[in-house]
Design an enzyme around this catalytic site. Structure first.
Site: not given
Ligand code: UD1
Ligand code: MG
Length: 453
Positions: A10, A15, A386, A404
């Protein structure tokens, strides 16, 4: 035992600086999400669940019937994302794997291993960890003396000592389903960030004295998470290398795997050699004993055994066995070259069948034509298919010799064993065994009628 996986997809992927949702960016020819779905399908007994948010419609369109998509709005963290799957899965599965769609290098075997560990675990969670020098903002893992997990310390709350811990949380878990739904209802919103953290489920389990197992991944490349296009390029290289290694282990020779670009899903038979700077894409299948490249592009095409393709471009075409083409041959949609066809430099073939043993040595365009067995097409020949409005067909028989620089003005038929003189412009059908010359070409004599004088 019923098993499924929830893929979190989601997030916005700010970035990436892109209009396209992050998980639809391509890796080795397929969207990032395709790779995760492919890895998880064999492990799951039930339909997968994808949590969508940003770019939801586009992601849903891509997913189609492969998974149930659940909308998460607003996006309140990884724990909140997992909660969205509850309605779909509660009471229907025994185990739930939770993974991220922006970690497309995780292998099916890894998910399977994680599931096996959880099946044996008396506690509710097994999770993936990795040891790496670059922590990339991942949570740090603290283990108990017995080796099970004591805690995940998120980077933003870690002390400088905790930050030196090299074992990291990959963010992928296998949960006992019933426990998970209950735990998700118990986790609290993080006050600083206003998010529900999936990692808090680990804390709950530890507090309740339940065992959290960890599977330490050996191949840290599997945990490449994609946040920028730099990561995308790293993942692309890793996925391509993995795919090339699988092909080499199955009997394909690569002179330089680093410059050999073969998309996921392409099949190549053993003892085929692929030379540098060759791209093989889409639904292409390639037989055994071929020699392909260098500098060759093949897409959505079928190539038989023992073919040679040298510096050429092939798209939506079919080569039977022992075909040899190039350098600089271009085969387009519907080109079908039967056994032992030879095609040399600067030829283009489209929507045409070249019969067994047909030869096109140099410079020509063949479109909307059938060419019989062992017919020779002279240099500079063009099927003028064509007329500015419609495409017309040219039918050339067997053992024909096209001189040719012949212009074949379609619609046109040339009978078996007929010949055209160099530079002729053929506007009328040519009878079997006869020779035509000139512009427009006029009949000269019947080659097969004996001269009685
Ligand atoms: C999370 C972990 C962390 C881990 C890291 C590895 C938590 C709190 N922390 O951190 O321990 O080392 O991943 O990658 O879980 N996403 C949703 N909905 C949301 C939020 C996120 O679908 O509301 C999805 C994002 O699209 C992404 C993934 O979940 O693909 C990870 O979310 P992100 O917020 O990047 O977590 P991290 O801070 O990286
Ligand atoms: Mg992340």
């Amino acid at each position: 035992m019923k098993v499924t996986a929830v893929l979190l997809a989601a997030g916005q992927g700010t970035r990436m600086k892109s209009e396209l949702p992050k998980v639809l960016h391509h890796l080795n020819g397929k969207p990032m999400l395709w790779h995760s779905l492919q890895a998880l399908k064999p492990v799951s007994t039930e339909k997968l669940v994808v949590i969508v948010g940003h770019g939801a419609d586009q992601v849903k369109d891509f997913v189609g019937d492969d998974a149930n998509c659940v909308y998460q709005e607003p996006q309140l963290g990884t724990g909140h994302a997992a909660m969205q799957a509850e309605d779909h899965l509660k009471g229907k599965v025994d185990y739930v794997i939770v993974s991220y769609a922006d970690m497309p290098l995780l292998r099916g075997e890894t998910f399977q291993q994680l599931l096996e560990i959880q099946k044996k675990n008396s506690g509710p969670i097994s999770m993936l960890t990795v040891i790496a020098d670059d922590p990339r903002g991942f949570g740090r893992i603290q283990r108990k003396p017995d080796g099970t997990v004591a805690a995940i310390v998120e980077e933003h709350v870690a002390t400088s000592e905790q930050k030196t811990i090299k074992e990291l949380n990959v963010g992928v878990y296998c949960f006992s389903a019933d426990w998970l739904w209950d735990a998700l209802s118990r986790i609290q919103k993080n006050q600083q960030r206003g998010e529900y953290y999936l990692t808090d489920t680990v804390e709950l389990a530890v507090k309740d004295n339940l065992t959290v197992e960890a599977l330490l991944l050996e191949d840290h490349l599997e945990t490449i998470g994609i946040n920028t296009r730099i990561h995308l390029a790293e993942a692309e290289a890793a996925i391509r290398q993995r795919n090339n290694q699988d092909l080499m282990l199955a009997g394909v020779t690569m002179i330089d795997p680093d410059s050999t670009y073969i998309e996921a899903g392409v099949t190549i038979g053993k003892d085929t050699t692929v030379r540098p700077n060759t791209y093989i894409q889409g639904t292409t299948t390639i037989g055994e004993g071929c020699d392909l490249g260098p500098n060759t592009h093949i897409k959505n095409s079928q190539i038989g055994n023992d073919c040679q393709v040298f510096m050429s471009v092939i798209e939506q075409a079919q080569l039977e066995d022992n075909v040899d083409i190039g350098p600089f041959a271009r085969l387009r949609k519907g080109a079908h070259l039967m056994d032992h066809v030879h095609m040399g430099n600067f030829g283009e073939v489209k929507d045409s069948v070249l019969g067994p043993g047909a030869k096109i040595g140099h410079f020509c365009y063949i479109g909307n034509a059938n060419i019989g067995a062992n017919t020779n097409i002279g240099a500079g020949t063009i099927t003028c298919n064509y007329d500015g409005f419609k495409k017309h067909h040219t039918e050339i028989g067997e053992n024909v010799f096209i001189g040719s620089d012949t212009m074949l003005v379609a619609p046109l038929k040339l009978g078996d064993r007929s010949r055209t003189g160099a530079g002729s412009v053929v506007t009328k059908d040519v009878k079997e065994g006869s020779l035509v010359v000139g512009m427009p070409a006029r009949a000269v004599r019947n080659l097969e009628k004996r001269d009685t004088n």
